[in-house]
Scaffold this active site. Structure first.
Site, mmCIF file in Angstrom:
data_model
loop_
_atom_site.group_PDB
_atom_site.id
_atom_site.type_symbol
_atom_site.label_atom_id
_atom_site.label_comp_id
_atom_site.label_asym_id
_atom_site.label_seq_id
_atom_site.Cartn_x
_atom_site.Cartn_y
_atom_site.Cartn_z
ATOM 1 N N GLY A 1 0.837 -1.200 0.000
ATOM 2 C CA GLY A 1 0.000 0.000 0.000
ATOM 3 C C GLY A 1 0.872 1.250 0.000
ATOM 4 O O GLY A 1 0.538 2.255 0.633
ATOM 5 N N ASP B 1 -2.383 6.806 1.339
ATOM 6 C CA ASP B 1 -2.365 7.968 2.199
ATOM 7 C C ASP B 1 -1.507 7.772 3.452
ATOM 8 O O ASP B 1 -0.744 8.646 3.846
ATOM 9 C CB ASP B 1 -3.827 8.221 2.602
ATOM 10 C CG ASP B 1 -4.006 9.607 3.113
ATOM 11 O OD1 ASP B 1 -3.529 10.533 2.434
ATOM 12 O OD2 ASP B 1 -4.603 9.756 4.196
ATOM 13 N N LEU B 2 -1.660 6.620 4.066
ATOM 14 C CA LEU B 2 -0.928 6.374 5.313
ATOM 15 C C LEU B 2 0.583 6.376 5.070
ATOM 16 O O LEU B 2 1.346 6.968 5.833
ATOM 17 C CB LEU B 2 -1.355 5.041 5.928
ATOM 18 C CG LEU B 2 -0.696 4.782 7.272
ATOM 19 C CD1 LEU B 2 -1.423 5.534 8.378
ATOM 20 C CD2 LEU B 2 -0.651 3.298 7.597
ATOM 21 N N LYS C 1 2.180 7.842 2.745
ATOM 22 C CA LYS C 1 2.613 9.192 2.431
ATOM 23 C C LYS C 1 2.630 10.102 3.667
ATOM 24 O O LYS C 1 3.605 10.796 3.931
ATOM 25 C CB LYS C 1 1.664 9.756 1.375
ATOM 26 C CG LYS C 1 2.112 11.069 0.826
ATOM 27 C CD LYS C 1 1.337 11.425 -0.414
ATOM 28 C CE LYS C 1 0.625 12.721 -0.165
ATOM 29 N NZ LYS C 1 -0.567 12.901 -0.927
ATOM 30 N N ASP D 1 0.333 -7.290 -7.607
ATOM 31 C CA ASP D 1 -1.064 -7.698 -7.558
ATOM 32 C C ASP D 1 -1.143 -8.776 -6.480
ATOM 33 O O ASP D 1 -0.597 -9.868 -6.649
ATOM 34 C CB ASP D 1 -1.464 -8.251 -8.939
ATOM 35 C CG ASP D 1 -2.890 -8.766 -8.942
ATOM 36 O OD1 ASP D 1 -3.490 -8.852 -7.856
ATOM 37 O OD2 ASP D 1 -3.393 -9.077 -10.030
ATOM 38 N N ASP E 1 -2.225 0.106 16.878
ATOM 39 C CA ASP E 1 -3.255 1.054 17.296
ATOM 40 C C ASP E 1 -2.464 2.328 17.557
ATOM 41 O O ASP E 1 -1.735 2.418 18.552
ATOM 42 C CB ASP E 1 -3.951 0.575 18.577
ATOM 43 C CG ASP E 1 -5.062 1.540 18.980
ATOM 44 O OD1 ASP E 1 -4.827 2.770 18.944
ATOM 45 O OD2 ASP E 1 -6.150 1.076 19.347
ATOM 46 N N HIS E 2 -2.554 3.290 16.661
ATOM 47 C CA HIS E 2 -1.596 4.397 16.743
ATOM 48 C C HIS E 2 -1.762 5.234 18.009
ATOM 49 O O HIS E 2 -0.841 5.938 18.404
ATOM 50 C CB HIS E 2 -1.619 5.267 15.477
ATOM 51 C CG HIS E 2 -2.768 6.217 15.399
ATOM 52 N ND1 HIS E 2 -4.039 5.841 15.043
ATOM 53 C CD2 HIS E 2 -2.834 7.545 15.637
ATOM 54 C CE1 HIS E 2 -4.824 6.898 15.059
ATOM 55 N NE2 HIS E 2 -4.123 7.963 15.410
ATOM 56 N N GLU F 1 -13.307 15.233 17.188
ATOM 57 C CA GLU F 1 -12.615 15.680 15.979
ATOM 58 C C GLU F 1 -13.424 16.765 15.302
ATOM 59 O O GLU F 1 -14.651 16.761 15.369
ATOM 60 C CB GLU F 1 -12.472 14.530 14.988
ATOM 61 C CG GLU F 1 -11.635 13.386 15.483
ATOM 62 C CD GLU F 1 -11.420 12.363 14.386
ATOM 63 O OE1 GLU F 1 -10.655 12.661 13.462
ATOM 64 O OE2 GLU F 1 -12.036 11.290 14.447
ATOM 65 N N ASP G 1 -14.645 2.564 14.351
ATOM 66 C CA ASP G 1 -13.499 3.397 13.979
ATOM 67 C C ASP G 1 -12.695 3.862 15.206
ATOM 68 O O ASP G 1 -11.476 3.970 15.137
ATOM 69 C CB ASP G 1 -13.999 4.618 13.191
ATOM 70 C CG ASP G 1 -12.871 5.390 12.511
ATOM 71 O OD1 ASP G 1 -12.030 4.744 11.865
ATOM 72 O OD2 ASP G 1 -12.855 6.634 12.625
ATOM 73 N N HIS H 1 -9.169 2.552 19.784
ATOM 74 C CA HIS H 1 -8.442 3.612 20.498
ATOM 75 C C HIS H 1 -8.995 3.876 21.898
ATOM 76 O O HIS H 1 -8.253 3.984 22.869
ATOM 77 C CB HIS H 1 -8.474 4.923 19.711
ATOM 78 C CG HIS H 1 -8.029 4.780 18.282
ATOM 79 N ND1 HIS H 1 -6.984 3.980 17.904
ATOM 80 C CD2 HIS H 1 -8.489 5.346 17.131
ATOM 81 C CE1 HIS H 1 -6.810 4.073 16.584
ATOM 82 N NE2 HIS H 1 -7.716 4.892 16.093
HETATM 83 C C1 BG6 Z 1 -8.148 6.769 13.002
HETATM 84 C C2 BG6 Z 1 -9.565 6.827 12.500
HETATM 85 O O1 BG6 Z 1 -7.868 5.490 13.493
HETATM 86 O O2 BG6 Z 1 -7.992 7.722 14.019
HETATM 87 C C3 BG6 Z 1 -9.897 8.213 11.999
HETATM 88 O O3 BG6 Z 1 -9.751 5.887 11.456
HETATM 89 C C4 BG6 Z 1 -9.595 9.228 13.064
HETATM 90 O O4 BG6 Z 1 -11.253 8.296 11.613
HETATM 91 C C5 BG6 Z 1 -8.199 9.049 13.604
HETATM 92 O O5 BG6 Z 1 -9.722 10.507 12.477
HETATM 93 C C6 BG6 Z 1 -7.953 9.968 14.781
HETATM 94 O O6 BG6 Z 1 -6.593 9.934 15.107
HETATM 95 P P1 BG6 Z 1 -5.888 11.153 15.820
HETATM 96 O O7 BG6 Z 1 -4.500 10.669 16.057
HETATM 97 O O8 BG6 Z 1 -5.962 12.308 14.881
HETATM 98 O O9 BG6 Z 1 -6.668 11.420 17.069
#
Ligand code: BG6
Length: 490
Positions: free
Chosen positions: A12, A16-17, A19, A87, A179-180, A218, A237, A242
């Site tokens: 991928g 976006d991610l 980049k 592919d 999980d960022h 957000e 989401d 999170h």
């Molecule tokens: C992502 C979601 O995991 O976290 C997005 O898919 C959300 O929808 C984003 O905007 C929020 O992350 P952060 O770090 O900006 O709070």
């Protein structure tokens, strides 16, 4: 400082991610000496790019990322990047990838360490894992690890299926489910603030805490992600991953050691103690919302349903608030209120701990002037903690008023907190899975949210029900009012 050597393969790479986050993170690690010179990156995607096009894109993405130095010569760095048009369903491409990796390992002396990063549509995660094994891509002389982006399934059963597929190819300790939020500085700080401070941890229980609130609001709307988001919604989401991760860190018992297994096992216990709400009671505990049109900073904003043709009749929630109940000795009776949504009044991630009032307090004329002690852990955009205490109101005899003790990381010179992705990538290259989610956490989180989603799927929601630029539907306020509480302004 450890300087891992590795070949990083990004599935991928045109997305976006890659980049926005991955390329700049790899660059920062390299600049800081947290990735050795012995590295290579292979970008994979369907588009017919060349090495040169990928390198140009990497360069651009680094220049755009505000946290990196912009104008130096990046050519040395980007020369480590290679592109393969790929592919995922075509077997011959795995063979080609293996050959390329063997060449690169020789050229860059990466000791056979291979990190596969799946940053693309989740429907292929299982297939890719299987093929990587089948075509011998896991058989190198070094370590092999797999990073998987969310969504990890869409409910418990699909998550199980995906997990089984991946586990056929990779062992649990090779799998890094990202999980960022767990890479955010202040989320990692929750544990330290709690377990390194007697003044907090001694009070961290149902005797002294009235309630806990988590807000992740957000201002952004659905953006260009209508297709993904409409299938997902705020529960899948944000809540399932999170928010529940933050809940686990806030409520877990102190680990007996700071090891991956011990910390994860304490988090898992919290998720096991999370009460599952029966279908007929879902409405008492959860509120869903979808944004209507509205206004922010003088700009008119469309409703969710107006954002894209395919959303015209959508019943997907863009907001969820809930009251979580933990059935264990430490937390019985303490409500945990959470809320998250798109197009809210501000971007903020904040945790507020409300302490119980004193049994008797003489320093107030009326109930209204009485302020509880609050500890707020600010995750974003401010990073820090604020403690609200009461002190003598100047010139008012013996009356108290709240004052705030604040630590704001953004104001501390020299602290330039690294991006979440940068930290997590580094953790993976040194084999530290602590800040990644274990399968048991994923499964328990789905078990918790599945009944909410199933119940809601059967009922027609009254959408839209909150204005863009507001803090959500009024029912979310009522949720707390029923308990005599209210949301703290964050
Ligand atoms: C992502 C979601 O995991 O976290 C997005 O898919 C959300 O929808 C984003 O905007 C929020 O992350 P952060 O770090 O900006 O709070």
């Amino acid at each position: 400082k450890r300087q891992p050597k590795a070949t990083i393969v990004i599935f991928g790479a045109t997305g976006d991610l890659a980049k926005r986050k991955l390329f700049p993170s790899i660059y920062n690690l390299y600049k800081k000496g947290k990735l050795s010179e012995n590295f290579a990156v292979v970008g994979l995607a369907r588009r017919p790019w060349t090495d040169e096009i990928l390198r140009e894109n990497v360069e651009q993405s680094i220049k755009q990322a505000s946290f990196s130095s912009a104008d130096e010569d990046l050519r040395e760095f980007t020369s480590h990047f290679y592109y393969n048009s790929f592919d995922v369903t075509d077997d011959s491409t795995y063979d080609g990838l293996n050959k390329l990796m063997i060449d690169l390992e020789d050229k860059y002396q990466t000791e056979g360490n291979r990190l596969f990063y799946l940053a693309m549509a989740p429907n292929f995660f299982g297939l890719i894992a299987k093929k990587l094994k089948e075509y011998g891509l896991k058989e190198s002389s070094g370590w092999t690890r797999l990073i998987i982006e969310k969504p990890f399934g869409t409910n418990l059963s699909s998550a199980k299926e995906l997990n089984n597929e991946i586990r056929e190819a990779f062992d649990e300790d090779q799998i890094y489910r990202i999980d960022h939020y767990l890479g955010k500085e202040m989320v990692q700080n929750i544990e330290v603030i709690r377990f390194a401070n007697g003044i907090f941890e001694h009070l961290w229980n149902n005797q002294y805490i009235s309630n806990i609130q988590i807000t992740a609001s957000e201002t952004l709307g659905v953006e260009e992600r209508a297709r993904y988001y409409d299938e997902s919604g705020a529960v899948r989401d944000m809540l399932q991953n999170h928010i529940l991760q933050m809940v686990a860190l806030l409520l877990m018992e102190p680990p007996i050691k700071l090891t991956t297994d011990e910390i994860r096992s304490e988090k898992i216990k919290v998720l096991r103690a999370l009460r599952k709400i029966d279908s007929e009671k879902i409405d008492k505990y959860f509120v869903r919302g979808q944004y209507d049109s509205g206004e922010m900073n003088g700009e008119a904003l469309p409703s969710y349903r107006e954002e894209d043709e395919q959303l015209a009749n959508s019943t997907t929630e863009t907001y969820v608030a809930g009251k979580l109940v933990i059935d264990n000795y430490r937390w019985a009776g303490v409500p945990i209120y959470v809320r998250t949504g798109k197009r809210m009044a501000k971007k903020t991630i904040d945790i507020t701990i409300q302490f119980k009032d004193l049994p008797m307090n003489l320093y107030y004329k009326s109930e209204k002037e009485r302020h509880p002690n609050l500890l707020s852990i600010k995750i974003q955009p401010d990073e820090g903690i604020t403690l609200s205490i009461n002190a003598n109101k100047a010139g008012a005899g013996s009356l108290a008023e709240p004052v705030q003790l604040s630590l704001n990381n953004n104001d501390v010179p020299g602290i330039n907190t690294p991006e979440a992705y940068e930290k997590l990538l580094y953790d993976c290259t040194i084999g530290d899975a602590t800040n990644f989610t274990h399968w048991d956490e994923v499964a328990l989180s789905w078990e918790f949210v599945d009944p909410i989603l199933e119940t809601w799927a059967e009922q027609q929601p009254n959408f839209p029900n909150y204005k863009s630029g507001s803090m959500g539907p009024k029912e979310a306020d009522e949720l707390l009012e029923r308990d005599g509480n209210h949301w703290w302004d964050v």
